[in-house]
Write an enzyme that holds these catalytic residues in place. Structure first.
Site, PDB file in Angstrom:
ATOM      1  N   TYR A   1      36.886  40.080  36.137  1.00 12.26           N
ATOM      2  CA  TYR A   1      38.324  40.288  35.955  1.00 12.26           C
ATOM      3  C   TYR A   1      38.802  41.177  37.090  1.00 12.26           C
ATOM      4  O   TYR A   1      38.207  42.224  37.347  1.00 12.26           O
ATOM      5  CB  TYR A   1      38.582  40.947  34.596  1.00 12.26           C
ATOM      6  CG  TYR A   1      40.049  41.222  34.323  1.00 12.26           C
ATOM      7  CD1 TYR A   1      40.915  40.186  33.992  1.00 12.26           C
ATOM      8  CD2 TYR A   1      40.556  42.519  34.386  1.00 12.26           C
ATOM      9  CE1 TYR A   1      42.256  40.437  33.730  1.00 12.26           C
ATOM     10  CE2 TYR A   1      41.888  42.780  34.120  1.00 12.26           C
ATOM     11  CZ  TYR A   1      42.732  41.735  33.799  1.00 12.26           C
ATOM     12  OH  TYR A   1      44.061  41.984  33.533  1.00 12.26           O
TER      13      TYR A   1
ATOM     14  N   ASP B   1      35.352  44.599  44.348  1.00 11.50           N
ATOM     15  CA  ASP B   1      36.310  45.178  43.420  1.00 11.50           C
ATOM     16  C   ASP B   1      35.594  46.294  42.676  1.00 11.50           C
ATOM     17  O   ASP B   1      34.853  46.063  41.719  1.00 11.50           O
ATOM     18  CB  ASP B   1      36.821  44.101  42.455  1.00 11.50           C
ATOM     19  CG  ASP B   1      37.873  44.656  41.510  1.00 11.50           C
ATOM     20  OD1 ASP B   1      38.006  45.899  41.438  1.00 11.50           O
ATOM     21  OD2 ASP B   1      38.554  43.866  40.834  1.00 11.50           O
TER      22      ASP B   1
ATOM     23  N   LYS C   1      41.061  53.430  38.354  1.00 10.98           N
ATOM     24  CA  LYS C   1      40.468  54.170  37.241  1.00 10.98           C
ATOM     25  C   LYS C   1      40.073  55.601  37.625  1.00 10.98           C
ATOM     26  O   LYS C   1      40.921  56.475  37.650  1.00 10.98           O
ATOM     27  CB  LYS C   1      39.293  53.382  36.665  1.00 10.98           C
ATOM     28  CG  LYS C   1      39.762  51.953  36.266  1.00 10.98           C
ATOM     29  CD  LYS C   1      39.095  51.437  35.060  1.00 10.98           C
ATOM     30  CE  LYS C   1      39.399  49.981  34.796  1.00 10.98           C
ATOM     31  NZ  LYS C   1      40.258  49.731  33.659  1.00 10.98           N
TER      32      LYS C   1
HETATM   33  N1  HOZ Z   1      41.511  45.284  31.234  1.00 12.24           N
HETATM   34  C1  HOZ Z   1      41.218  46.599  30.818  1.00 12.24           C
HETATM   35  C2  HOZ Z   1      39.777  46.883  30.802  1.00 12.24           C
HETATM   36  N2  HOZ Z   1      38.949  45.979  31.447  1.00 12.24           N
HETATM   37  C3  HOZ Z   1      41.785  46.867  29.469  1.00 12.24           C
HETATM   38  C4  HOZ Z   1      43.025  47.635  29.569  1.00 12.24           C
HETATM   39  C5  HOZ Z   1      43.683  47.899  28.232  1.00 12.24           C
HETATM   40  O1  HOZ Z   1      43.792  46.947  27.439  1.00 12.24           O
HETATM   41  O2  HOZ Z   1      44.098  48.993  28.000  1.00 12.24           O
END
Ligand code: HOZ
Length: 434
Positions: free
Chosen positions: A148, A242, A270
């Site tokens: 992702y 990434d 992050k």
């Molecule tokens: N896509 C985020 C973690 N891989 C999740 C973000 C969220 O739903 O707060």
């Protein structure tokens, strides 16, 4: 048996939220579709703990999906943020902290000669793909199933994370023409990458989570990243790491330090924002100088390099640079891994615990997981039962099989023992569940 979890207040708040927010949440995984039941609403966090609106206290192994490597409301981070806030929230103009954070990031990531800060991982990836296409004058990109890279159009093809949790790996609204420029291949399969390069001459870049975290934690097989490096170099394509999740997480210098591979371009997010919305992309000078205003590749953002967000990042990275930080943090996760091993030995549970540094995932599957196809075949019903059993025992893990656990430095030895005990009991409970 622990007492049933009190969730009255969460339920009330979720009902109210659903009237006004899409699905009652602002990001899909939070809706708990992966585990069922009502999403927990949280009121505060401190150190290793998250406290929900019903007063339940959890040891947090989500850490806001990665940023909170120091735990919640770390005093050093809060102090610098407080001092910065007093001077104003945003200027929409250069301020000194941006260069300070850039220098800190560059020290850890030698492949990053120049950097651009943005406000999220998604934004970083969108921008870096545009740059890669401009620099190579090619169109197509390779990604991997279950990885992702945010919700940009070109990336919502066989995507992991919330898209996988909700069964929407290819989203409506992405024109076929866009999707046709993305080749999504099985993770850890170098042969598939080699075939793609022999079939298409217009591949601009390969983008990869060097340790996949969005299909649950799936490590790269030995030689996979090196193979990508060699194949991209041979075919005049760029290698994009990434590292939004892995940067400053699996090692100070991210997965590229851990595995000794130098990508052309890197995305970060992050941890570098210490809990504030920050993303970044960077790489070799000659590539980055093609970005505006040095070059013609356009990308901009009103809140990019926001001083308060920079402050949180600066304070966080300073603490990560302390000697033995990563040995200690990895040691905490290893302690839990060993606990799982013992519990599995005792119960015979068909479970694997995959871990790289302080990222991990427990899959209900009798063998290790190497790609998304295998991750999808793990027993997600059992994971859901396990999630709720853990929550009842005061441990919060991701409410989806397709997300990684993130350990924080705030976890004490006593906390870790409690987590191991909860895992043992919850495994038993999950195995009995239908
Ligand atoms: N896509 C985020 C973690 N891989 C999740 C973000 C969220 O739903 O707060």
């Amino acid at each position: 048996m622990p007492k049933p979890l009190k969730t009255d207040q969460s339920k009330k708040l979720f009902q109210a939220a659903q009237k006004h927010l899409v699905g009652g949440v602002n990001s899909p995984v939070r809706a708990f579709k992966g585990v069922g039941g009502t999403p927990l609403f949280f009121s505060r966090g401190k150190g290793p703990y998250l406290i929900d609106v019903d007063g339940n206290r959890y040891l947090d192994l989500v850490g806001s999906w990665g940023p909170l490597i120091l735990g919640h409301a770390d005093t050093t981070v809060l102090n610098l943020v407080r001092r910065t806030i007093r001077k104003g929230l945003t200027f929409g103009a250069p301020s000194p902290l941006e260069t300070q954070l850039a220098v800190q990031v560059k020290k850890a990531f030698p492949s990053v000669e120049k950097i651009r800060f943005v406000s999220s991982g998604t934004e970083a990836v969108l921008s870096v793909l545009r740059l890669a296409r401009a620099a190579t004058q090619k169109k197509r990109i390779i990604k991997f199933n279950g990885c992702y890279h945010g919700h940009g159009d070109s990336l919502l093809v066989a995507a992991g994370s919330g898209a996988a949790t909700l069964g929407l790996p290819d989203s409506p609204g992405v024109p076929e023409e866009f999707a046709s420029l993305t080749l999504s291949l099985p993770y850890n399969d170098l042969g598939a990458v080699e075939s793609a390069f022999s079939k298409y001459s217009d591949i601009a870049a390969v983008i990869v989570e060097p340790v996949a975290g969005n299909m649950g934690l799936v490590p790269p097989k030995p030689g996979f990243l090196k193979g990508l490096r060699d194949l991209t170099a041979k075919n005049q394509a760029l290698l994009l790491f990434d590292e939004v999740m892995t940067g400053f997480r699996v090692a100070f210098g991210g997965a590229q330090e851990l595995y000794g591979i130098k990508p052309d371009l890197t995305t970060l997010g992050k941890v570098i924002g210490g809990g504030m919305p920050v993303g970044a992309y960077g790489g070799r000078q000659e590539l980055m100088s093609q970005v505006a205003p040095e070059g013609p590749v356009y990308q901009a953002g009103t809140l990019s390099g926001n001083p308060v967000a920079m402050a949180a990042g600066i304070a966080t990275l300073k603490k990560l640079a302390e000697p033995s930080f990563y040995e200690k943090l990895g040691g905490s996760a290893a302690f839990v891994e060993e606990g799982v091993r013992r519990a599995v030995q005792k119960t015979g549970a068909p479970v694997v615990f995959q871990r790289v540094g302080s990222m991990a995932t427990l899959f209900f599957c009798p063998h290790s997981i190497e790609n998304y196809e295998q991750a999808k075949n793990s027993d997600r019903k059992k994971y859901a039962a396990f999630f709720w059993a853990m929550a009842q025992r005061g441990v919060y893990i991701p409410p989806s099989q397709f997300e990684a656990w993130f350990f924080s430095a705030a976890l004490t030895q006593e906390n870790l023992k409690k987590i191991v005990k909860a895992i043992g009991e919850s495994l038993n409970e999950a195995l009995e569940a239908n």
